[in-house]
Design a protein around this motif. Structure first.
Motif, mmCIF file in Angstrom:
data_model
loop_
_atom_site.group_PDB
_atom_site.id
_atom_site.type_symbol
_atom_site.label_atom_id
_atom_site.label_comp_id
_atom_site.label_asym_id
_atom_site.label_seq_id
_atom_site.Cartn_x
_atom_site.Cartn_y
_atom_site.Cartn_z
ATOM 1 N N ASN A 106 0.815 -1.220 0.000
ATOM 2 C CA ASN A 106 0.000 0.000 0.000
ATOM 3 C C ASN A 106 0.849 1.271 0.000
ATOM 4 O OD1 ASN A 106 -2.307 -1.552 0.012
ATOM 5 N ND2 ASN A 106 -2.726 -1.287 2.192
ATOM 6 N N ASP A 107 2.009 1.214 0.635
ATOM 7 C CA ASP A 107 2.897 2.383 0.682
ATOM 8 C C ASP A 107 3.729 2.534 -0.585
ATOM 9 O OD1 ASP A 107 1.914 2.914 3.185
ATOM 10 O OD2 ASP A 107 3.702 2.250 4.277
ATOM 11 N N GLY A 108 3.621 1.591 -1.504
ATOM 12 C CA GLY A 108 4.354 1.684 -2.764
ATOM 13 C C GLY A 108 5.832 1.379 -2.663
ATOM 14 N N ILE A 109 6.256 0.796 -1.539
ATOM 15 C CA ILE A 109 7.685 0.536 -1.330
ATOM 16 C C ILE A 109 8.229 -0.425 -2.388
ATOM 17 C CG2 ILE A 109 9.402 -0.340 0.292
ATOM 18 C CD1 ILE A 109 8.052 2.272 1.162
ATOM 19 N N LEU A 110 7.408 -1.397 -2.786
ATOM 20 C CA LEU A 110 7.860 -2.417 -3.729
ATOM 21 C C LEU A 110 7.558 -2.046 -5.175
ATOM 22 C CD1 LEU A 110 6.649 -5.539 -1.728
ATOM 23 C CD2 LEU A 110 8.984 -4.648 -1.866
ATOM 24 N N GLY A 111 6.898 -0.921 -5.396
ATOM 25 C CA GLY A 111 6.447 -0.573 -6.736
ATOM 26 C C GLY A 111 5.233 -1.399 -7.118
ATOM 27 N N ASP A 112 5.079 -1.675 -8.392
ATOM 28 C CA ASP A 112 3.985 -2.526 -8.852
ATOM 29 C C ASP A 112 4.361 -3.984 -8.614
ATOM 30 O OD1 ASP A 112 2.518 -0.326 -9.767
ATOM 31 O OD2 ASP A 112 3.528 -0.375 -11.712
ATOM 32 N N VAL A 113 3.558 -4.676 -7.816
ATOM 33 C CA VAL A 113 3.850 -6.072 -7.508
ATOM 34 C C VAL A 113 3.506 -6.944 -8.714
ATOM 35 C CG1 VAL A 113 3.225 -8.045 -6.064
ATOM 36 C CG2 VAL A 113 3.553 -5.788 -5.035
ATOM 37 N N VAL A 114 4.488 -7.723 -9.157
ATOM 38 C CA VAL A 114 4.281 -8.590 -10.325
ATOM 39 C C VAL A 114 4.234 -10.065 -9.940
ATOM 40 C CG1 VAL A 114 5.308 -6.939 -11.912
ATOM 41 C CG2 VAL A 114 6.757 -8.690 -10.835
ATOM 42 N N TYR A 115 4.734 -10.384 -8.732
ATOM 43 C CA TYR A 115 4.759 -11.789 -8.305
ATOM 44 C C TYR A 115 4.698 -11.846 -6.784
ATOM 45 C CZ TYR A 115 6.540 -16.482 -7.242
ATOM 46 O OH TYR A 115 6.685 -17.750 -6.750
ATOM 47 N N MET A 116 3.893 -12.770 -6.272
ATOM 48 C CA MET A 116 3.905 -13.068 -4.843
ATOM 49 C C MET A 116 3.747 -14.562 -4.656
ATOM 50 S SD MET A 116 1.537 -11.762 -1.627
ATOM 51 C CE MET A 116 0.213 -12.983 -1.773
ATOM 52 N N SER A 117 4.571 -15.106 -3.784
ATOM 53 C CA SER A 117 4.428 -16.490 -3.338
ATOM 54 C C SER A 117 4.049 -16.475 -1.864
ATOM 55 C CB SER A 117 5.733 -17.261 -3.531
ATOM 56 O OG SER A 117 5.649 -18.540 -2.935
ATOM 57 N N SER A 118 2.992 -17.205 -1.542
ATOM 58 C CA SER A 118 2.507 -17.315 -0.167
ATOM 59 C C SER A 118 2.457 -18.795 0.177
ATOM 60 C CB SER A 118 1.124 -16.665 -0.049
ATOM 61 O OG SER A 118 0.562 -16.857 1.227
ATOM 62 N N GLN A 119 3.330 -19.224 1.085
ATOM 63 C CA GLN A 119 3.466 -20.650 1.392
ATOM 64 C C GLN A 119 3.111 -20.937 2.842
ATOM 65 O OE1 GLN A 119 7.466 -21.095 -1.300
ATOM 66 N NE2 GLN A 119 6.935 -22.806 0.045
ATOM 67 N N TYR A 120 2.500 -22.099 3.048
ATOM 68 C CA TYR A 120 2.203 -22.559 4.396
ATOM 69 C C TYR A 120 2.543 -24.042 4.450
ATOM 70 C CZ TYR A 120 0.045 -22.094 8.996
ATOM 71 O OH TYR A 120 -0.162 -22.026 10.346
ATOM 72 N N ASP A 121 3.797 -24.319 4.785
ATOM 73 C CA ASP A 121 4.293 -25.688 4.791
ATOM 74 C C ASP A 121 4.416 -26.223 6.208
ATOM 75 O OD1 ASP A 121 4.651 -26.129 2.001
ATOM 76 O OD2 ASP A 121 6.427 -24.845 2.056
ATOM 77 N N ARG A 122 4.239 -27.542 6.324
ATOM 78 C CA ARG A 122 4.399 -28.227 7.602
ATOM 79 C C ARG A 122 5.192 -29.508 7.365
ATOM 80 N NH1 ARG A 122 -2.045 -27.964 9.260
ATOM 81 N NH2 ARG A 122 -2.019 -25.935 10.299
ATOM 82 N N PHE A 123 5.674 -30.106 8.450
ATOM 83 C CA PHE A 123 6.268 -31.444 8.344
ATOM 84 C C PHE A 123 5.483 -32.379 9.251
ATOM 85 C CE2 PHE A 123 9.465 -34.773 9.283
ATOM 86 C CZ PHE A 123 9.643 -35.219 7.982
ATOM 87 N N ARG A 124 4.539 -33.060 8.658
ATOM 88 C CA ARG A 124 3.687 -34.007 9.371
ATOM 89 C C ARG A 124 3.597 -35.279 8.531
ATOM 90 N NH1 ARG A 124 -1.247 -30.073 11.537
ATOM 91 N NH2 ARG A 124 0.067 -28.736 12.857
ATOM 92 N N PRO A 125 4.656 -36.108 8.564
ATOM 93 C CA PRO A 125 4.712 -37.263 7.667
ATOM 94 C C PRO A 125 3.697 -38.358 7.969
ATOM 95 C CG PRO A 125 6.576 -37.265 9.186
ATOM 96 C CD PRO A 125 5.885 -35.952 9.359
ATOM 97 N N GLN A 126 3.205 -38.391 9.186
ATOM 98 C CA GLN A 126 2.251 -39.430 9.545
ATOM 99 C C GLN A 126 0.820 -38.956 9.294
ATOM 100 O OE1 GLN A 126 3.335 -42.472 10.438
ATOM 101 N NE2 GLN A 126 5.418 -41.657 10.208
ATOM 102 N N VAL A 127 0.033 -39.778 8.653
ATOM 103 C CA VAL A 127 -1.397 -39.485 8.460
ATOM 104 C C VAL A 127 -2.115 -39.770 9.780
ATOM 105 C CG1 VAL A 127 -3.486 -40.086 7.190
ATOM 106 C CG2 VAL A 127 -1.274 -40.039 6.019
ATOM 107 N N MET A 128 -2.805 -38.774 10.281
ATOM 108 C CA MET A 128 -3.444 -38.891 11.595
ATOM 109 C C MET A 128 -4.920 -39.253 11.463
ATOM 110 S SD MET A 128 -0.864 -38.318 13.459
ATOM 111 C CE MET A 128 -1.621 -38.183 15.084
ATOM 112 N N PRO A 129 -5.467 -39.965 12.454
ATOM 113 C CA PRO A 129 -6.886 -40.352 12.412
ATOM 114 C C PRO A 129 -7.800 -39.221 12.883
ATOM 115 C CG PRO A 129 -5.865 -41.268 14.371
ATOM 116 C CD PRO A 129 -4.763 -40.583 13.599
ATOM 117 N N ARG A 130 -7.773 -38.121 12.153
ATOM 118 C CA ARG A 130 -8.644 -36.987 12.464
ATOM 119 C C ARG A 130 -9.393 -36.611 11.199
ATOM 120 N NH1 ARG A 130 -5.322 -31.474 12.471
ATOM 121 N NH2 ARG A 130 -4.063 -31.805 10.614
#
Length: 348
Positions: free
Chosen positions: A138-162
């Motif tokens: 909003n403040d224009g610090i980055l100029g015109d945004v041309v790319y954004m990556s938004s990641q939400y990674d976890r390490f949960r190798p076991q499949v849980m009974p939920r």
């Protein structure tokens, strides 16, 4: 309605216990009046003075309850919200709004017909990292945004009974984590013109999707949303590239971790993320790096806004219309993955 607003909480699982109950109790003008749970002992260990019943209908019809909060398994959102609205109660539904777009439209219409507040708990609008990214854009610090990556990674190798990891309507990581990332992207850039989504089951024994990679396509911008359950190494939470520079932020907003640890607002350091982001600015051929202190996260702002909206002195913090936009992309993403192609967004 009295200025002290009575809250009824349906369910006391992870979301009800860890997120909703503490945030409600931290909000002046809200009183947690009743909880629906099959484990009264668990509730009373945390909330000794609260009425507990195993019957959600008893909470919905309790005359001391003005607002019904629904942080239950996803496929129950629609029937419980419909029941509460039909009983004349304001409603807050945890994300995702519903499991189908048609259900979301029906609830929105019912709330409007009855003049009731209907809101969806997209709490990650108040994450520290997202608030910082929004301010930089909003403040224009980055100029015109041309790319954004938004990641939400976890390490949960076991499949849980939920329920989240079992087959069924609204289960899987696409319905669990993607609504947060989609809502944030829409808040920043509006609706895309098209989407391309890959959903997969990557863990041994996985029964529902545990990986997603989505590209939201804008005329002059690409937004990549990614989530997985087999990322042991740290990955950037946000990467944003613009015509003036870039911003990269590692680490997660600290509020949920503090709530899980039993540390509740208000606290002087509430929402403070001690891991700074890195801002790289271009000036000609020279690149300069700057540490950026993230803005404090503010989950309590959601329920304060719910209170004010019900009292007529503020706006609904997350409207049904906004949540429907998220549901549109959730459903379109499923189709995109099934058909293995890019699909246009209606009116995008």
């Amino acid at each position: 309605m009295a200025e002290n607003i009575g809250i009824g909480l349906i369910g006391y699982g992870f979301a009800g216990k860890t997120l909703h109950a503490p945030l409600i109790n931290a909000t002046a003008g809200l009183t947690l009046a009743a909880v629906s749970s099959s484990d009264a002992g668990k509730v009373h260990a945390d909330l000794p003075g609260v009425k507990v019943t195993a019957d959600p209908g008893a909470v919905i019809n309790d005359p001391s309850v003005d607002v019904v909060i629904i942080p239950t398994p996803n496929e129950t959102h629609y029937p419980l919200a419909k029941q509460a609205l039909a009983a004349g109660k304001h409603v807050v539904v945890d994300k995702p709004f519903t499991v189908t777009l048609s259900q979301a439209h029906e609830l929105k219409q019912l709330a409007e017909n009855r003049g009731l507040l209907l809101s969806v708990f997209h709490n990650r609008r108040w994450d520290s990292d997202f608030l910082t990214v929004r301010q930089l854009i909003n403040d224009g610090i980055l100029g015109d945004v041309v790319y954004m990556s938004s990641q939400y990674d976890r390490f949960r190798p076991q499949v849980m009974p939920r329920w989240r990891e079992q087959p069924g309507a609204g289960s899987g990581i696409w319905y669990d984590l993607a609504p947060h990332l989609i809502d944030q992207a829409i808040q920043l850039f509006g609706m895309p013109v098209a989407v391309n989504v890959d959903l997969a089951l990557l863990r041994p024994g996985a029964l529902t999707d545990d990986y997603f990679h989505a590209t939201l396509i804008y005329p002059q911008r690409r937004v990549v949303l990614h989530g997985g359950m087999l990322a042991a190494a740290a990955t950037p939470r946000f990467t944003v590239h613009g015509t003036k520079g870039s911003f990269v932020k590692f680490g997660l907003d600290p509020q949920e971790a503090r709530l899980k640890a039993g540390v509740y607002p208000p606290q002087p350091d509430w929402g403070i993320d001690t891991l700074d982001g890195i801002l790289t600015l271009a000036k000609g051929d020279e690149m300069t790096e700057h540490q950026v202190r993230t803005q404090p996260g503010n989950y309590p702002a959601y329920y304060a806004a719910i209170r004010d909206a019900i009292l007529g002195v503020g706006e609904n913090p997350v409207t049904a219309a906004a949540a429907i936009q998220v549901m549109e992309l959730i459903e379109l993403g499923v189709l995109s993955s099934e058909q293995k192609k890019t699909l246009a967004v209606k009116n995008g």
